[in-house]
Design a protein around this motif. Structure first.
Motif, short mmCIF file in Angstrom:
data_model
loop_
_atom_site.label_atom_id
_atom_site.label_comp_id
_atom_site.label_asym_id
_atom_site.label_seq_id
_atom_site.Cartn_x
_atom_site.Cartn_y
_atom_site.Cartn_z
N ILE A 233 0.87 -1.18 0.00
CA ILE A 233 0.00 0.00 0.00
C ILE A 233 0.90 1.23 0.00
CG2 ILE A 233 -1.71 1.32 1.28
CD1 ILE A 233 -2.87 -1.17 0.19
N LYS A 234 0.74 2.07 -0.96
CA LYS A 234 1.54 3.28 -1.07
C LYS A 234 0.78 4.44 -0.46
CE LYS A 234 5.10 5.73 -2.50
NZ LYS A 234 6.45 5.54 -1.92
N HIS A 235 1.30 4.98 0.62
CA HIS A 235 0.68 6.12 1.28
C HIS A 235 1.50 7.38 0.99
CE1 HIS A 235 -2.17 3.85 3.80
NE2 HIS A 235 -1.21 2.96 3.94
N ALA A 236 0.82 8.50 0.96
CA ALA A 236 1.54 9.76 0.86
C ALA A 236 2.33 10.00 2.14
CB ALA A 236 0.55 10.91 0.64
N LYS A 237 3.42 10.70 2.03
CA LYS A 237 4.25 10.97 3.21
C LYS A 237 3.41 11.67 4.27
CE LYS A 237 8.60 13.00 4.76
NZ LYS A 237 8.98 11.78 5.48
N TYR A 238 3.51 11.19 5.48
CA TYR A 238 2.67 11.70 6.56
C TYR A 238 3.51 12.40 7.61
CZ TYR A 238 -1.39 11.89 9.61
OH TYR A 238 -2.44 12.35 10.37
N GLU A 239 3.09 13.58 8.00
CA GLU A 239 3.85 14.36 8.99
C GLU A 239 2.97 14.83 10.14
OE1 GLU A 239 5.71 17.48 6.81
OE2 GLU A 239 7.18 16.15 5.85
N GLY A 240 1.80 14.24 10.30
CA GLY A 240 0.90 14.60 11.38
C GLY A 240 -0.34 15.29 10.84
N PRO A 241 -1.29 15.53 11.76
CA PRO A 241 -1.26 15.28 13.20
C PRO A 241 -1.41 13.81 13.53
CG PRO A 241 -3.42 16.04 12.55
CD PRO A 241 -2.57 16.11 11.32
N TRP A 242 -1.11 13.44 14.77
CA TRP A 242 -1.17 12.04 15.18
C TRP A 242 -2.57 11.63 15.60
CZ3 TRP A 242 2.87 10.28 13.04
CH2 TRP A 242 4.03 11.06 12.99
N LEU A 243 -3.42 12.60 15.82
CA LEU A 243 -4.86 12.40 15.96
C LEU A 243 -5.54 13.27 14.93
CD1 LEU A 243 -5.67 12.47 19.81
CD2 LEU A 243 -5.66 10.48 18.31
N TRP A 244 -6.61 12.78 14.33
CA TRP A 244 -7.33 13.58 13.36
C TRP A 244 -8.81 13.21 13.41
CZ3 TRP A 244 -4.28 9.42 12.15
CH2 TRP A 244 -4.87 8.37 11.45
#
Length: 400
Positions: A233-244
């Motif tokens: 699974i290719k996800h876009a780079k994630y930088e937060g938030p850690w809750l959404w």
């Protein structure tokens, strides 16, 4: 006269030889008694030592039967509760979580906290040289271990460099679950996500002195083949938030709000979310959130996460103790310093309220018929009768 003297000397010499023989006999006898006493003393010490716990490194030539049995029991339990299934099968994942959370065999072999993480990319790196994250046992058994599937096959060996037993279980990873089923987006680090997706083994490190699992790891470099074909699974780079908040207005990751562990009708679940947001804001204002997040900006070798309600629940007692003792937060030189009296007061009040909410939720679960629930925080009577008592007067941001 000379002969007389010679005869007298001869008698003297004969007497001397007799005395000499007597002394030789005495010393020989004494030496034998000393040797016997030493031997008996050694046997007594050996017998006494045999009655004490074996705190020495085990014989590397073999694995004690007790450790072998522990490995078999854990491997059988994991294969029973968490068998191979589709990597996106949410039902299988929830069954695994419920099986491992609470009084499971795996849980019974965990200490008060566990170190967890991927195997180091550096060849032959020891655990001391590997960055790991600290978790309370029920947090790990409810959110991390269930992400893997098992077939029961395993191996056990003694590792002299670690002075621990290494149990390696064949495993596969559930990479196709919904994002809210992961404790946080693992794909914030491409290397971490790739190793998770391609994991083929789950490693448990058992302390020979306690029989407890001191650390656990996953790896994609085991010699055993993949148990299931991997569809990345290719996800876009994630930088937060850690809750959404998702499109339906629900806080995510849902798993960090005890989804699947607590009953949906538990009246304290919303209060846990609200009280955590209060705590998160106070931690941010006290500079306590710059370190305790998944991307580990300070590159700590031993990370503690406070970035979601579940992670904070597992560490709440240590958090309160550290703040009271002025051991957190830390400055850029990793030196602890005391908060201002006002910040310390608000942070401790928020942390105490969050802990009380958790205890009330757990008490409600235990009173519900037919429900088994592990305790995420030490139990005590809270005197709380309803979740409304926890309503917050502040609207708070989500921790990033």
């Amino acid at each position: 006269m000379g002969c007389g003297r010679a005869q007298g000397l001869s008698r003297f010499i004969g007497l001397h030889e007799g005395v000499k023989g007597m002394f030789e006999t005495h010393y020989k006898s004494h030496g034998i008694r000393t040797a016997v006493a030493a031997l008996l003393g050694g046997l007594a010490l050996a017998a006494a030592a045999a009655s004490l716990p074996n705190l020495q490194s085990p014989d590397p030539a073999g694995v004690p039967p007790a450790v072998q049995q522990t490995a078999r029991d854990i491997a059988a339990e994991l294969a029973s509760h968490c068998p191979l299934a589709s990597a996106g099968d949410t039902g299988a994942y929830n069954t695994c979580r419920k099986g491992l959370f609470g009084p499971s065999t795996l849980r019974s072999h965990l200490p008060s906290f566990l170190m967890w993480g991927r195997q180091s990319k550096t060849a032959n790196a020891t655990l001391r040289q590997t960055n790991l994250t600290q978790f309370a046992p029920d947090i790990w058994t409810s959110m991390y271990a269930p992400l893997f599937m098992f077939n029961g096959r395993h191996s056990v060996e003694w590792v002299p460099e670690e002075k621990m037993f290494r149990v390696e279980l064949e495993a596969a990873f559930r990479n196709r679950l919904a994002p809210g089923q992961f404790p946080y987006p693992f794909w914030h680090d491409e290397g971490k996500w790739t190793m998770y997706e391609n994991a083929n083994a789950f490693i448990l490190w058992i302390n020979p002195e306690t029989g407890k699992i001191r650390a656990a790891q996953f790896t994609d470099r085991a010699s055993t083949p993949m148990l299931l074909p991997v569809q990345p699974i290719k996800h876009a780079k994630y930088e937060g938030p850690w809750l959404w908040t998702d499109e339906k207005g629900n806080t995510q990751p849902a798993v960090t709000l005890f989804d699947g562990i607590y009953r949906p009708e538990n009246p304290y679940i919303k209060s846990i979310d609200r009280q955590y947001r209060d705590l998160a804001l106070q931690m941010r204002e006290s500079q306590c959130t710059s370190c305790h997040v998944p991307n580990n900006p300070d590159k700590m070798s031993r990370l503690v996460l406070l970035s979601t309600p579940a992670h904070a629940a597992g560490e709440i007692d240590r958090l309160i103790k550290a703040v009271k003792e002025d051991r957190m937060p830390m400055d850029e030189f990793r030196l602890s310093y005391a908060l201002s009296p006002e910040n310390k007061k608000w942070l401790l009040e928020s942390a105490t309220a969050f802990k009380a909410t958790l205890e009330a939720a757990q008490a409600w679960e235990k009173q519900a018929p037919g429900k088994r629930t592990a305790s995420l925080v030490p139990e005590r009577r809270t005197g709380v009768s309803s979740p409304e008592e926890f309503s917050s007067t502040k609207r708070l941001e989500v921790m990033k």
